[in-house]
Design an enzyme around this catalytic site. Structure first.
Site, mmCIF file in Angstrom:
data_model
loop_
_atom_site.group_PDB
_atom_site.id
_atom_site.type_symbol
_atom_site.label_atom_id
_atom_site.label_comp_id
_atom_site.label_asym_id
_atom_site.label_seq_id
_atom_site.Cartn_x
_atom_site.Cartn_y
_atom_site.Cartn_z
ATOM 1 N N GLU A 36 6.493 -116.224 12.702
ATOM 2 C CA GLU A 36 5.844 -115.211 11.873
ATOM 3 C C GLU A 36 4.354 -115.132 12.194
ATOM 4 O O GLU A 36 3.509 -115.072 11.306
ATOM 5 C CB GLU A 36 6.069 -115.530 10.389
ATOM 6 C CG GLU A 36 7.539 -115.477 10.010
ATOM 7 C CD GLU A 36 7.856 -116.088 8.646
ATOM 8 O OE1 GLU A 36 6.943 -116.638 8.013
ATOM 9 O OE2 GLU A 36 9.012 -116.015 8.239
ATOM 10 N N GLU B 47 15.691 -113.910 9.437
ATOM 11 C CA GLU B 47 15.643 -114.525 8.111
ATOM 12 C C GLU B 47 16.128 -113.526 7.078
ATOM 13 O O GLU B 47 15.346 -112.711 6.589
ATOM 14 C CB GLU B 47 14.212 -114.976 7.748
ATOM 15 C CG GLU B 47 13.752 -116.219 8.465
ATOM 16 C CD GLU B 47 12.564 -116.897 7.792
ATOM 17 O OE1 GLU B 47 12.161 -116.467 6.697
ATOM 18 O OE2 GLU B 47 12.051 -117.870 8.372
#
Ligand SMILES: *[C@@H]1O[C@H](CO)[C@@H](O)[C@H](O)[C@H]1NC(C)=O
Ligand SMILES: *[C@@H]1O[C@H](CO)[C@@H](O)[C@H](O)[C@H]1NC(C)=O
Ligand SMILES: *[C@@H]1O[C@H](CO)[C@@H](O)[C@H](O)[C@H]1NC(C)=O
Ligand SMILES: *[C@@H]1O[C@H](CO)[C@@H](O)[C@H](O)[C@H]1NC(C)=O
Length: 635
Positions: A185, A248
């Protein structure tokens, strides 16, 4: 491709290897950009994966959890490798026992699961400092997750150790690892340092080869993707049904002390999964099993809010690996797209209520200082941080004396909000109050000139997300008393875990200064229990509950089970895995109660129950910060 065929190929490969033959067609895993899909051994492939963090599950249970994931119809798992779990101090590595990641990967392969590896170096994951070792902060102004040369040097060394170890487990080399994530991320991190991502990519390629599929994961918006992605890396997104690959997809959500327990309904999870699978997407469910932040491993979010010991996550498998309604709802959805394995699902492991254990008071932290402080006191004019004292986790005692007479209540303050993270204050052996990062920066003290001021500071877990991950612990700025800056500190680095496992703590002294009605000195307590004879299959898992205790840390037979804080919630019970219990000797429960134990009027106790409570009412108004997405995005 179905899970069963995948299993067959692995079995076949194994047989051929055993026979000393090599396969005709080499194993391959790649991205087919033209058809927008993965190709495994040339055939189009999609993964249905679930996240499981080996660092949050005792090794003895890895197989059980992985098998349950396989039986749900998953063909892959995703795991992080937290750097700080393995390189505990520079150049000192642990890869054994619960930290044997190679064994974990082998188990996954034996069971028939592919592996999506997320080796960091930063992993986030609600894990202390996002998996970065605290010792990186030895360089005070280090810019983590960037091209900072000291950071890069440490990363290079670590990856030089880890990646060669992982290489044999790549799919191309006969192992289960199909893809490897670079960073994590990164698009949502302020540094936005392309050179850093390029460096990592080169590093990963140099150790893993040019064939391996490297990928990035980011939030599902252009802004996040801009900084997070570079050429040569396959871009995936966290939740966002628009994309074709989802890294995710949140099955639940994390908790914080003082905020309500998060739940996401099975119906919503099943519906979203169904939509993603219908689109042909590759999916990873985060988490499929959350597990436990044993010891001191939990992280925290900013504004400072620590995550509790349980990382149950309302995932399809509970913290203790129990099958839930959500598990079966997911299995039903997967069934509509893939043949799922036949045969029994390993049952939920039984739990046992060992009952009440009477606790006896031992020494206070101050009384036990000589036993707890292995390295002895350190003196300095101004307070030093945990890192300066060479301590990563736990508790440090800061001591000085009152420089002036304080017969009238005088404010002891941390004007720069430098209590990281919670401090238990006493004067001449009498508890006077608690300071707390962001929340309580002043407490009044009274005492004479020269009175002893003791401040036990607890590291409650380092921030794991955002630009505040350089999270120094201890007293990170000066304290003032009235108009004076306090100085001439004596600091005791505390080796509490070692002292407990070596059985060093002693009985309480009969005399103790009288304490105020609502607060006591941080004190150890101990009790024992015997596992009953004649009941088959004991020891079994259990949960420890500390009714009317307030806040502290629990060890069982020297194993650090984690933090408890029922006074704040939402977690009330702590998961105690059976493997730390003994039938051969009495089991030792040690509690460090920081605020007040319910023992002033007679004996007090803890309880072992068979049911977890993670969703009690909370006694604080901690507002959960928005991470990449709040769980409302699932609605
Ligand atoms: C400290 O004591 C002063 C004087 O008694 C009082 O006005 C003040 O509210 C107290 N502060 C705290 C934080 O208790
Ligand atoms: C404490 O104050 C002194 C004097 O102003 C300063 O030199 C020192 O850096 C401060 N220490 C911390 C930890 O802030
Ligand atoms: C509990 O502590 C006692 C005394 O130190 C020790 O003899 C015993 O082995 C411990 N129990 C376990 C299960 O480790
Ligand atoms: C906590 O969860 C349990 C089990 O799901 C449920 O029965 C109970 O009502 C919940 N309690 C609260 C306070 O939400």
């Amino acid at each position: 491709m179905s899970v069963l065929r995948c299993g067959c190929i692995l079995l076949l490969l194994l047989q051929l290897l055993l026979l000393g033959h090599s396969l005709g067609a080499p194993r391959s895993f790649s991205v087919d950009y033209k058809s927008d899909c993965f190709r495994k051994d040339g055939e189009s492939f999609r993964y249905i994966s679930g996240s499981i963090h080996y660092s949050r599950i005792p090794r003895v249970y890895w197989k059980d959890r992985l098998l349950k994931m396989y039986m749900a119809g998953l063909n892959a798992i995703q795991t992080y490798i937290p750097w700080n779990y393995h390189e505990v101090s520079p150049g000192q590595y642990i890869f054994t026992g619960d930290r044997d990641v190679e064994y974990f990967i082998k188990l996954a392969q034996d069971i028939g699961l592919l592996v999506i590896l997320r080796p960091g170096p930063y992993v986030c994951g609600e894990w202390d400092m996002g998996g970065l070792p605290a010792w990186l902060l030895n360089k005070k102004d280090i810019v983590l997750r960037s091209s900072d040369p000291d950071y890069i040097a440490a990363v290079d060394k670590w990856m030089g150790k880890l990646l060669p170890m992982m290489k044999p487990y790549l799919y191309q080399n006969g192992g289960p690892i199909i893809t490897v994530q670079v960073e994590n991320e990164y698009g949502s991190y302020f540094a936005c340092d392309y050179n850093y991502l390029r460096h990592l990519t080169k590093l990963f390629r140099s150790y893993l080869g040019k064939e391996v599929v490297l990928f990035t994961t980011d939030g599902a918006s252009v802004g996040y993707l801009k900084c997070g992605t570079i050429q040569d890396l396959y871009a995936t997104v966290d939740f966002g049904p628009g994309g074709n690959v989802n890294s995710e997809f949140y099955t639940g959500w994390l908790d914080h002390w003082g905020s309500r327990h998060s739940v996401v309904s099975s119906t919503i999870v099943a519906k979203t999964l169904n939509e993603m699978l219908a689109m042909g997407a590759n999916v990873n469910m985060y988490m499929f099993i959350g597990g436990t932040n044993f010891g001191y491993w939990n992280g925290a979010n900013s504004p400072y809010g620590a995550q509790p010991t349980s990382y149950d996550y309302d995932a399809p498998l509970s913290e203790a690996g129990d099958l839930t309604e959500k598990y079966f709802a997911i299995q039903e959805v997967i069934k509509m797209y893939h043949k799922i394995p036949e045969g029994p699902i390993p049952p939920t492991t039984p739990k046992y209520a060992y009952g009440t254990v009477v606790m006896k008071k031992l020494q206070t932290v101050t009384d036990a200082l000589d036993k707890l402080s292995f390295s002895g006191p350190v003196k300095s004019r101004y307070p030093q941080t945990f890192i300066e004292l060479e301590q990563a986790f736990g508790y440090v005692l800061y001591r000085t004396s009152l420089p002036v007479d304080c017969s009238a209540p005088t404010p002891l303050s941390s004007p720069l909000n430098g209590i990281h993270d919670r401090a238990y204050v006493s004067v001449d052996g009498v508890a006077v109050g608690i300071l707390e990062r962001n929340k309580v920066l002043t407490v009044n003290v009274t005492g004479k000139t020269g009175s002893q001021l003791d401040i036990l500071v607890e590291n409650q877990g380092r921030i794991n997300y955002g630009k505040e991950i350089n999270d120094f612990k201890g007293l990170v700025s000066n304290l003032t008393l009235g108009a004076n800056t306090l100085d001439n500190w004596i600091m005791y680095s505390l080796s509490i875990d070692e002292a407990i496992s070596q059985g060093l703590l002693g009985e309480t002294k009969p005399r103790d200064a009288p304490q105020p009605a609502t607060l006591s000195l941080p004190t150890f307590y101990e009790g024992t229990f015997i596992i009953p004879d004649g009941i088959p299959d004991l020891p079994q898992d259990t949960y420890i509950k500390l009714p009317k205790w307030r806040k502290g840390q629990v060890w069982i037979n020297g194993f650090n089970v984690g933090r408890y804080w029922p006074a704040r919630g939402p977690q009330v019970t702590l998961y105690v895995p059976a493997n730390i219990l003994s039938t051969a000797a009495p089991n030792n429960v040690t509690v460090l109660e920081l605020e007040q134990a319910p023992c002033s009027s007679g004996p007090c106790s803890v309880e072992f129950t068979a049911t977890p409570i993670l969703n009690a009412t909370v006694h604080s108004d901690y507002k959960q910060p928005r991470r990449l997405f709040v769980k409302d995005d699932l609605l």
